[in-house]
Design a protein around this motif. Structure first.
Motif, PDB file in Angstrom:
ATOM      1  N   LEU A   8       0.806  -1.207   0.025  1.00 54.65           N
ATOM      2  CA  LEU A   8       0.085  -0.027   0.040  1.00 54.65           C
ATOM      3  C   LEU A   8       1.024   1.340   0.068  1.00 54.65           C
ATOM      4  O   LEU A   8       0.742   2.229  -0.558  1.00 54.65           O
ATOM      5  N   ALA A   9       1.840   1.351   0.842  1.00 54.13           N
ATOM      6  CA  ALA A   9       2.673   2.492   1.016  1.00 54.13           C
ATOM      7  C   ALA A   9       3.621   2.699  -0.404  1.00 54.13           C
ATOM      8  O   ALA A   9       3.733   4.079  -0.821  1.00 54.13           O
ATOM      9  N   ALA A  10       3.904   1.760  -0.969  1.00 56.50           N
ATOM     10  CA  ALA A  10       4.706   1.801  -2.155  1.00 56.50           C
ATOM     11  C   ALA A  10       3.944   2.128  -3.547  1.00 56.50           C
ATOM     12  O   ALA A  10       4.188   2.727  -4.297  1.00 56.50           O
ATOM     13  N   SER A  11       2.629   1.851  -3.351  1.00 56.74           N
ATOM     14  CA  SER A  11       1.894   2.218  -4.443  1.00 56.74           C
ATOM     15  C   SER A  11       1.103   3.476  -4.242  1.00 56.74           C
ATOM     16  O   SER A  11       0.588   3.746  -5.184  1.00 56.74           O
ATOM     17  N   GLY A  12       1.389   4.025  -3.345  1.00 52.85           N
ATOM     18  CA  GLY A  12       1.133   5.476  -3.106  1.00 52.85           C
ATOM     19  C   GLY A  12      -0.525   5.295  -2.840  1.00 52.85           C
ATOM     20  O   GLY A  12      -1.284   6.334  -3.330  1.00 52.85           O
ATOM     21  N   PRO A  51      -3.994   2.793   7.767  1.00 52.61           N
ATOM     22  CA  PRO A  51      -4.105   2.212   9.094  1.00 52.61           C
ATOM     23  C   PRO A  51      -4.777   0.828   9.509  1.00 52.61           C
ATOM     24  O   PRO A  51      -4.472   0.259  10.381  1.00 52.61           O
ATOM     25  N   LEU A  52      -5.500   0.261   8.211  1.00 48.65           N
ATOM     26  CA  LEU A  52      -6.128  -0.946   8.150  1.00 48.65           C
ATOM     27  C   LEU A  52      -5.128  -2.276   8.582  1.00 48.65           C
ATOM     28  O   LEU A  52      -4.908  -2.929   9.273  1.00 48.65           O
ATOM     29  N   PRO A  53      -3.870  -2.257   7.550  1.00 47.77           N
ATOM     30  CA  PRO A  53      -3.002  -3.272   7.949  1.00 47.77           C
ATOM     31  C   PRO A  53      -2.124  -3.053   9.366  1.00 47.77           C
ATOM     32  O   PRO A  53      -1.731  -3.989   9.929  1.00 47.77           O
ATOM     33  N   ILE A  54      -1.812  -1.732   9.660  1.00 47.86           N
ATOM     34  CA  ILE A  54      -1.151  -1.461  10.991  1.00 47.86           C
ATOM     35  C   ILE A  54      -2.204  -1.936  12.158  1.00 47.86           C
ATOM     36  O   ILE A  54      -1.501  -2.539  12.965  1.00 47.86           O
ATOM     37  N   PHE A  55      -3.434  -1.792  12.139  1.00 47.56           N
ATOM     38  CA  PHE A  55      -4.456  -2.171  13.073  1.00 47.56           C
ATOM     39  C   PHE A  55      -4.346  -3.781  13.194  1.00 47.56           C
ATOM     40  O   PHE A  55      -4.344  -4.314  14.340  1.00 47.56           O
ATOM     41  N   VAL A  56      -4.271  -4.457  12.087  1.00 46.11           N
ATOM     42  CA  VAL A  56      -4.328  -5.997  12.032  1.00 46.11           C
ATOM     43  C   VAL A  56      -2.953  -6.180  12.633  1.00 46.11           C
ATOM     44  O   VAL A  56      -2.851  -7.201  13.492  1.00 46.11           O
ATOM     45  N   ALA A  57      -1.805  -5.744  12.203  1.00 45.44           N
ATOM     46  CA  ALA A  57      -0.317  -5.961  13.018  1.00 45.44           C
ATOM     47  C   ALA A  57      -0.467  -5.911  14.561  1.00 45.44           C
ATOM     48  O   ALA A  57       0.063  -6.614  15.317  1.00 45.44           O
ATOM     49  N   VAL A  58      -0.927  -4.596  14.983  1.00 43.31           N
ATOM     50  CA  VAL A  58      -0.932  -4.431  16.449  1.00 43.31           C
ATOM     51  C   VAL A  58      -2.046  -5.176  17.125  1.00 43.31           C
ATOM     52  O   VAL A  58      -1.671  -5.583  18.198  1.00 43.31           O
ATOM     53  N   ALA A  59      -3.106  -5.672  16.426  1.00 45.56           N
ATOM     54  CA  ALA A  59      -4.044  -6.457  17.230  1.00 45.56           C
ATOM     55  C   ALA A  59      -3.324  -7.680  17.501  1.00 45.56           C
ATOM     56  O   ALA A  59      -3.861  -8.631  18.520  1.00 45.56           O
ATOM     57  N   CYS A  60      -2.758  -8.112  16.616  1.00 47.27           N
ATOM     58  CA  CYS A  60      -2.098  -9.408  16.752  1.00 47.27           C
ATOM     59  C   CYS A  60      -1.155  -9.649  17.877  1.00 47.27           C
ATOM     60  O   CYS A  60      -0.858 -10.682  18.410  1.00 47.27           O
ATOM     61  N   ASN A  61      -0.702  -8.607  18.200  1.00 46.82           N
ATOM     62  CA  ASN A  61       0.552  -8.319  19.354  1.00 46.82           C
ATOM     63  C   ASN A  61       0.004  -8.821  20.588  1.00 46.82           C
ATOM     64  O   ASN A  61       0.560  -9.325  21.515  1.00 46.82           O
ATOM     65  N   GLY A  62      -1.278  -8.401  20.772  1.00 48.50           N
ATOM     66  CA  GLY A  62      -2.221  -8.990  21.934  1.00 48.50           C
ATOM     67  C   GLY A  62      -2.184 -10.316  22.311  1.00 48.50           C
ATOM     68  O   GLY A  62      -2.115 -10.787  23.515  1.00 48.50           O
ATOM     69  N   GLY A  63      -2.317 -11.161  21.250  1.00 52.36           N
ATOM     70  CA  GLY A  63      -2.493 -12.755  21.453  1.00 52.36           C
ATOM     71  C   GLY A  63      -0.909 -13.197  21.676  1.00 52.36           C
ATOM     72  O   GLY A  63      -0.474 -14.241  22.110  1.00 52.36           O
ATOM     73  N   VAL A  64       0.135 -12.314  20.861  1.00 55.59           N
ATOM     74  CA  VAL A  64       1.480 -13.021  20.705  1.00 55.59           C
ATOM     75  C   VAL A  64       2.306 -12.709  22.009  1.00 55.59           C
ATOM     76  O   VAL A  64       3.135 -13.545  22.451  1.00 55.59           O
ATOM     77  N   MET A  65       2.441 -11.509  22.316  1.00 53.11           N
ATOM     78  CA  MET A  65       3.209 -11.153  23.217  1.00 53.11           C
ATOM     79  C   MET A  65       3.404 -11.663  24.633  1.00 53.11           C
ATOM     80  O   MET A  65       4.031 -12.011  25.320  1.00 53.11           O
ATOM     81  N   GLY A  66       1.858 -12.140  25.265  1.00 51.66           N
ATOM     82  CA  GLY A  66       1.589 -12.445  26.409  1.00 51.66           C
ATOM     83  C   GLY A  66       2.132 -13.897  26.208  1.00 51.66           C
ATOM     84  O   GLY A  66       2.766 -14.569  27.084  1.00 51.66           O
ATOM     85  N   ASN A  67       1.583 -14.479  25.229  1.00 49.54           N
ATOM     86  CA  ASN A  67       1.879 -16.061  24.999  1.00 49.54           C
ATOM     87  C   ASN A  67       3.503 -16.478  24.995  1.00 49.54           C
ATOM     88  O   ASN A  67       4.071 -17.308  25.494  1.00 49.54           O
ATOM     89  N   SER A  68       4.135 -15.402  24.157  1.00 49.62           N
ATOM     90  CA  SER A  68       5.655 -15.590  24.056  1.00 49.62           C
ATOM     91  C   SER A  68       6.347 -15.386  25.274  1.00 49.62           C
ATOM     92  O   SER A  68       7.166 -16.057  25.614  1.00 49.62           O
ATOM     93  N   ALA A  69       5.824 -14.525  25.987  1.00 48.90           N
ATOM     94  CA  ALA A  69       6.497 -14.051  27.248  1.00 48.90           C
ATOM     95  C   ALA A  69       6.544 -15.391  28.298  1.00 48.90           C
ATOM     96  O   ALA A  69       7.432 -15.705  28.879  1.00 48.90           O
ATOM     97  N   ALA A  70       5.264 -15.897  28.218  1.00 47.12           N
ATOM     98  CA  ALA A  70       5.130 -16.725  29.043  1.00 47.12           C
ATOM     99  C   ALA A  70       5.840 -18.225  28.793  1.00 47.12           C
ATOM    100  O   ALA A  70       6.134 -19.020  29.568  1.00 47.12           O
ATOM    101  N   LEU A  71       5.784 -18.495  27.546  1.00 47.02           N
ATOM    102  CA  LEU A  71       6.632 -19.626  27.108  1.00 47.02           C
ATOM    103  C   LEU A  71       8.104 -19.490  27.268  1.00 47.02           C
ATOM    104  O   LEU A  71       8.790 -20.358  27.650  1.00 47.02           O
ATOM    105  N   ALA A  72       8.450 -18.396  27.278  1.00 43.69           N
ATOM    106  CA  ALA A  72       9.898 -17.765  27.247  1.00 43.69           C
ATOM    107  C   ALA A  72      10.278 -17.951  28.788  1.00 43.69           C
ATOM    108  O   ALA A  72      11.332 -18.573  29.216  1.00 43.69           O
ATOM    109  N   MET A  73       9.561 -17.717  29.834  1.00 45.90           N
ATOM    110  CA  MET A  73       9.602 -17.706  31.241  1.00 45.90           C
ATOM    111  C   MET A  73       9.559 -19.184  31.634  1.00 45.90           C
ATOM    112  O   MET A  73      10.122 -19.624  32.737  1.00 45.90           O
ATOM    113  N   SER A  74       8.771 -20.019  31.048  1.00 49.03           N
ATOM    114  CA  SER A  74       8.644 -21.389  31.345  1.00 49.03           C
ATOM    115  C   SER A  74       9.965 -22.168  31.104  1.00 49.03           C
ATOM    116  O   SER A  74      10.200 -23.195  31.639  1.00 49.03           O
ATOM    117  N   ARG A  75      10.905 -21.586  30.188  1.00 47.46           N
ATOM    118  CA  ARG A  75      12.250 -22.267  30.202  1.00 47.46           C
ATOM    119  C   ARG A  75      13.088 -21.935  30.943  1.00 47.46           C
ATOM    120  O   ARG A  75      14.119 -22.611  31.224  1.00 47.46           O
TER     121      ARG A  75
END
Length: 110
Positions: A5-9, A16-40
């Protein structure tokens, strides 16, 4: 999608639509990845938490200035920075998964 989108002008209201999707996915990823890392590292949980937090803030400090390199009206540089950071994170998770599998199989054989 954001890079395309940015390259095509594309109109600014689409960005904001793809940014929203990327940021919304962080909610599911960040907590779970931190918990998995801490379990190690249960034996040294405080140190593990400190390393995890320091790594997150350090990477944020390194990447933040990069998004401003394109100037005031360019959306392409932040899009490329997001894409590269995502690709590096995906590669790092693949390496971590491979190491986890190899250490698990080594423990199973001994």
């Amino acid at each position: 999608m954001l890079v395309a989108l940015a390259a095509s002008g594309a109109p600014a209201w689409l960005l904001p639509l793809p940014i929203f999707v990327a940021v919304a996915c962080n909610g599911g990823v960040m907590g779970n990845s931190a918990a998995l890392a801490m379990s190690r590292v249960r034996e040294v949980a405080g140190t593990g938490s400190a390393v995890l937090g320091c790594t997150q803030f350090s990477l944020g400090a390194v990447v933040s200035p990069l998004v401003g390199l394109g100037g005031e009206h360019s959306a392409l540089v932040p899009a490329v920075v997001m894409a590269v950071a995502s690709a590096l994170g995906f590669a790092a998770s693949g390496v971590a998964l491979a190491q986890s599998r190899s250490s698990s199989s080594a423990m199973a054989t001994s």
